[in-house]
Design an enzyme around this catalytic site. Structure first.
Site, PDB file in Angstrom:
ATOM      1  CB  ILE A 221       0.026   3.331   7.862  1.00  0.00           C
ATOM      2  CG1 ILE A 221       1.520   3.532   7.592  1.00  0.00           C
ATOM      3  CG2 ILE A 221      -0.256   3.000   9.311  1.00  0.00           C
ATOM      4  CD1 ILE A 221       2.132   4.670   8.399  1.00  0.00           C
ATOM      5  CG  PHE A 226       8.610   3.988  -4.645  1.00  0.00           C
ATOM      6  CD1 PHE A 226       9.526   3.416  -5.513  1.00  0.00           C
ATOM      7  CD2 PHE A 226       9.021   4.291  -3.358  1.00  0.00           C
ATOM      8  CE1 PHE A 226      10.818   3.152  -5.105  1.00  0.00           C
ATOM      9  CE2 PHE A 226      10.311   4.030  -2.939  1.00  0.00           C
ATOM     10  CZ  PHE A 226      11.211   3.464  -3.820  1.00  0.00           C
ATOM     11  CG  LEU A 228       4.036  -2.353   0.239  1.00  0.00           C
ATOM     12  CD1 LEU A 228       4.363  -3.798   0.575  1.00  0.00           C
ATOM     13  CD2 LEU A 228       2.569  -2.216  -0.086  1.00  0.00           C
ATOM     14  CB  VAL A 229       3.913   3.631   4.203  1.00  0.00           C
ATOM     15  CG1 VAL A 229       4.442   4.421   5.400  1.00  0.00           C
ATOM     16  CG2 VAL A 229       4.400   4.267   2.908  1.00  0.00           C
ATOM     17  CE  LYS A 244       7.506   5.904  -0.505  1.00  0.00           C
ATOM     18  NZ  LYS A 244       7.280   7.297  -0.884  1.00  0.00           N
ATOM     19  CG  ASP A 337       3.991  13.473  -7.029  1.00  0.00           C
ATOM     20  OD1 ASP A 337       2.989  13.793  -7.705  1.00  0.00           O
ATOM     21  OD2 ASP A 337       4.143  12.331  -6.554  1.00  0.00           O
TER      22      ASP A 337
HETATM   23  N1  LIG Z   1       5.253   9.500   7.260  1.00  0.00           N
HETATM   24  C1  LIG Z   1       4.049   8.937   7.120  1.00  0.00           C
HETATM   25  N2  LIG Z   1       3.182   8.903   8.137  1.00  0.00           N
HETATM   26  C2  LIG Z   1       1.962   8.340   7.999  1.00  0.00           C
HETATM   27  N3  LIG Z   1       1.509   7.780   6.856  1.00  0.00           N
HETATM   28  C3  LIG Z   1       2.328   7.779   5.800  1.00  0.00           C
HETATM   29  C4  LIG Z   1       3.636   8.350   5.866  1.00  0.00           C
HETATM   30  N4  LIG Z   1       4.223   8.211   4.671  1.00  0.00           N
HETATM   31  C5  LIG Z   1       3.334   7.592   3.894  1.00  0.00           C
HETATM   32  N5  LIG Z   1       2.187   7.310   4.545  1.00  0.00           N
HETATM   33  C6  LIG Z   1       0.995   6.628   3.999  1.00  0.00           C
HETATM   34  O1  LIG Z   1       1.385   5.799   2.929  1.00  0.00           O
HETATM   35  C7  LIG Z   1       0.820   6.245   1.689  1.00  0.00           C
HETATM   36  C8  LIG Z   1       1.825   6.111   0.573  1.00  0.00           C
HETATM   37  O2  LIG Z   1       2.991   6.861   0.896  1.00  0.00           O
HETATM   38  P1  LIG Z   1       3.839   7.637  -0.196  1.00  0.00           P
HETATM   39  O3  LIG Z   1       3.015   8.666  -0.864  1.00  0.00           O
HETATM   40  O4  LIG Z   1       5.089   8.131   0.442  1.00  0.00           O
HETATM   41  O5  LIG Z   1       4.160   6.434  -1.167  1.00  0.00           O
HETATM   42  P2  LIG Z   1       4.471   6.434  -2.707  1.00  0.00           P
HETATM   43  O6  LIG Z   1       4.633   5.010  -3.088  1.00  0.00           O
HETATM   44  O7  LIG Z   1       5.616   7.332  -2.982  1.00  0.00           O
HETATM   45  O8  LIG Z   1       3.178   7.032  -3.303  1.00  0.00           O
HETATM   46  P3  LIG Z   1       2.907   7.685  -4.695  1.00  0.00           P
HETATM   47  O9  LIG Z   1       1.839   6.834  -5.249  1.00  0.00           O
HETATM   48  O10 LIG Z   1       2.415   9.055  -4.299  1.00  0.00           O
HETATM   49  O11 LIG Z   1       4.179   7.715  -5.469  1.00  0.00           O
HETATM   50  C9  LIG Z   1       0.388   7.672   1.948  1.00  0.00           C
HETATM   51  O12 LIG Z   1      -0.702   8.052   1.159  1.00  0.00           O
HETATM   52  C10 LIG Z   1       0.037   7.648   3.423  1.00  0.00           C
HETATM   53  O13 LIG Z   1      -1.270   7.183   3.601  1.00  0.00           O
END
Ligand SMILES: Nc1ncnc2c1ncn2[C@@H]1O[C@H](COP(=O)(O)OP(=O)(O)OP(=O)(O)O)[C@@H](O)[C@H]1O
Ligand SMILES: [Mg+2]
Length: 576
Positions: A221, A226, A228-229, A244, A337
């Protein structure tokens, strides 16, 4: 400019370092996947890598006498991620947290890990259950964001050792108190080295295989910088979660600290309606996995890419995020952030359907169309939730890992961490500005500087009061920005603030249930009336019932669209 120069230089270096498969996904951005045809929204953002030369550059700080605006003009672009790398020898060969913590592992573990890391560059999974390590089994991390951990504030990182079956809060407090006393005593004796706080438990030591066993992966999704979710179904409880998974193996890398930070923050903060809920976390194949609440409305960023929010929606967004921030700030923590990509939406049907017989077409034909429509309509209530807690830090002991520079205030880039609460407020102000249609937000240059110079343009679709509030939240002077509590109490939200969201939801639910009960009674009464009509005039219905039914019937006839006004509708029902 030096930093920009460095940033440009680093781009090819970063590409060379990454292997080709990971290059595909290791975007410097948050990306949301949309099924069925996934569309990636790429947002160039954080600088994460730097060359050693940059680290050697003397840090540029503004003179204290320099005025804020001239200081702002002097810094462009605002990439400051290089600071994070001062911790390490080179970006390619960081002095890993794991290496640093070896002294504190048992000799057997240290030898084992050293041998393994010599053999293979990439850390390998060391399943917890396959190891016989007495010391290890008696160790656990102490979350630095819990109030208890502040008792041992002198410690930078904690790994505690206590009895296996005594892992209670009390024993933890006793342990921490004892530890803090020992440290104080040690300092008096000038023997700090011996009593130095132990390091935290390394991820490599906690690897466990859960993902495939416990979850059924439904879809990818989102892709962030950081992680993949994935949307996953828990095989046991049957609920959907967002899991994640760190893109790279994090154990032994710079990202290990970041990953653990996110887990620690989630574990402390994941209990508020406006913060993404946390369920569990574990290390698997040296990757960090975090099981969170699945937010079915995606991110605010993806919503903004489709359409901008109108003022009434912005007020709800502001109320919810301010509430979430109030909660985070009340724990003496800051998000650092906050941005549209890290605010998630959950959509819940506002109608709580009762187990009673559903309303049928018959009632539609009976002139109940408005009510039928309204009750059949499953409108959604949107809740905004703050997520991605990877940058959370304590205001008492700030370890600021700056977030997305498009949303950061100037003082953070100047490394002035004296008022971190207000940095979050600035980011929220920028997010509102973007959500109202003021974006895309600049990453640097004169536009970026203007936004930090108090020159935030008015958004024509917003009221002067709302524009004013955005200006106040993004004021160059952090002191002038409102706190999360004062935003919550701001007159602009007064219509919303008189009752909390949950109160309003509860009231709405109660009223709708009442409505359904009344409709059922009406239906029963009509049935009786029909029966009496069919049975002929010789059978007289009880006077009171007849009176009631007829009154209701005539009123219904007069107002066929009674559902259009809720008050009118309930008035009608109360005639019974
Ligand atoms: N709890 C959640 N429910 C639905 N979608 C989610 C959720 N957590 C994350 N996502 C999806 O995954 C994407 C990436 O998540 P997240 O921001 O936590 O990752 P990151 O690797 O920490 O990103 P960043 O680039 O902000 O550091 C989000 O933009 C969102 O689309
Ligand atoms: Mg994110």
């Amino acid at each position: 400019m030096l930093e920009m120069e460095a940033f440009r230089k680093l781009q090819p270096e970063r590409k060379n370092d990454a292997d080709s498969s990971q290059e595909q996904i290791e975007l410097n951005s948050s990306v949301e996947m949309h099924s069925p045809s996934p569309v990636c929204h790429i947002q160039p953002r954080k600088l994460r890598f730097a060359s050693p030369q940059i680290n050697e550059e003397p840090q540029k700080r503004s003179s204290p006498v320099q005025t804020r605006s001239s200081a702002i003009a002097a810094v462009s672009p605002p990439y400051r991620k290089v600071r994070a790398l001062r911790l390490f020898d080179t970006p390619a060969t960081p002095k890993t947290i794991l290496q640093k913590s070896r002294n504190h592992l048992s000799a057997a573990v240290a030898a084992d890990v050293a041998r393994k890391s010599e053999i293979e560059e990439r850390p390998r999974s060391l399943p917890l259950h396959s190891r016989v390590l007495d010391n290890f089994q008696q160790t656990a991390n102490v979350n630095p964001f819990t109030p208890d951990s502040f008792l041992a504030r002198n410690k930078k990182r904690c790994r505690t050792q206590f009895g296996r079956d005594n892992l209670s809060n009390q024993s933890l407090t006793i342990f921490l108190n004892t530890e803090a006393e020992n440290i104080e005593g040690g300092e008096e004796d000038g023997n700090v080295e011996v009593l130095q706080a132990p390091k935290r438990l390394a991820l490599q030591d906690t690897n466990i295989s859960r993902y495939q066993k416990e979850f059924l992966e439904i879809s990818l999704i989102g892709i962030g910088e950081f992680g993949l979710v994935y949307q996953c179904l828990n095989r046991l409880d049957g609920c959907i979660y967002a899991i994640k998974k760190s893109i790279k193996p994090v154990a032994g890398s710079f990202f290990e600290k970041r990953a653990l930070n996110e887990v620690w923050a989630h574990a402390v903060l994941g209990k508020h309606d406006n913060v993404v809920r946390y369920y569990s976390a574990w290390a698997e194949d040296n990757h960090m996995l975090i099981q969170n609440e699945y937010c079915n409305g995606g991110s605010l960023q993806s919503l903004i890419q489709k359409r901008f929010l109108v003022e009434s929606e912005l007020k709800i967004l502001l109320l919810h995020v301010a509430e979430g921030l109030r909660y985070i700030h009340s724990n003496d923590l800051v998000h650092m952030d906050l941005k549209s990509g890290n605010i998630f939406l959950t959509k819940m049907p506002s109608l709580h359907k009762s187990s009673s017989t559903p309303l049928t077409k018959e009632y539609y034909e009976d002139g109940m169309d408005g009510i039928y429509e309204e009750l059949s309509n499953t409108e959604c209530i949107t809740t905004y939730k703050i997520g991605d807690l990877g940058h959370v830090t304590s205001v008492k002991e700030p370890h600021v890992e700056e977030g997305d520079c498009r949303y950061l205030p100037f003082e953070i880039l100047q490394e002035d961490f004296s008022n971190l609460f207000k940095a979050d407020i600035f980011s929220l102000g920028m997010t509102l500005f973007e959500a109202a249609g003021g974006g895309p937000l600049p990453k640097n240059g004169p536009e970026w500087q203007n936004l930090r110079n108090g020159e935030v343009p008015n958004i024509s679709t917003l009221s002067p009061e709302f524009n004013e509030l955005i200006k106040l939240m993004t004021h160059p002077d952090p002191e002038k920005r409102p706190s999360s509590t004062s935003i919550f109490n701001h007159p602009i939200l007064s219509s919303l603030e008189s009752k909390t969201k949950s109160q309003l939801n509860q009231e709405l639910t109660i009223e709708k249930r009442k409505n359904e009960i009344l409709l059922r009674k009406l239906r029963e009464a009509k049935k009786l009336l029909k029966q009496y009509e069919q049975n002929g005039a010789n059978q007289t219905p009880p006077a009171s019932l007849e009176q009631r039914c007829l009154r209701s019937y005539s009123r219904k006839k007069r107002t066929p669209c009674i559902s259009s006004k809720f008050a009118q509708k309930t008035h009608t029902m109360h005639q019974f």
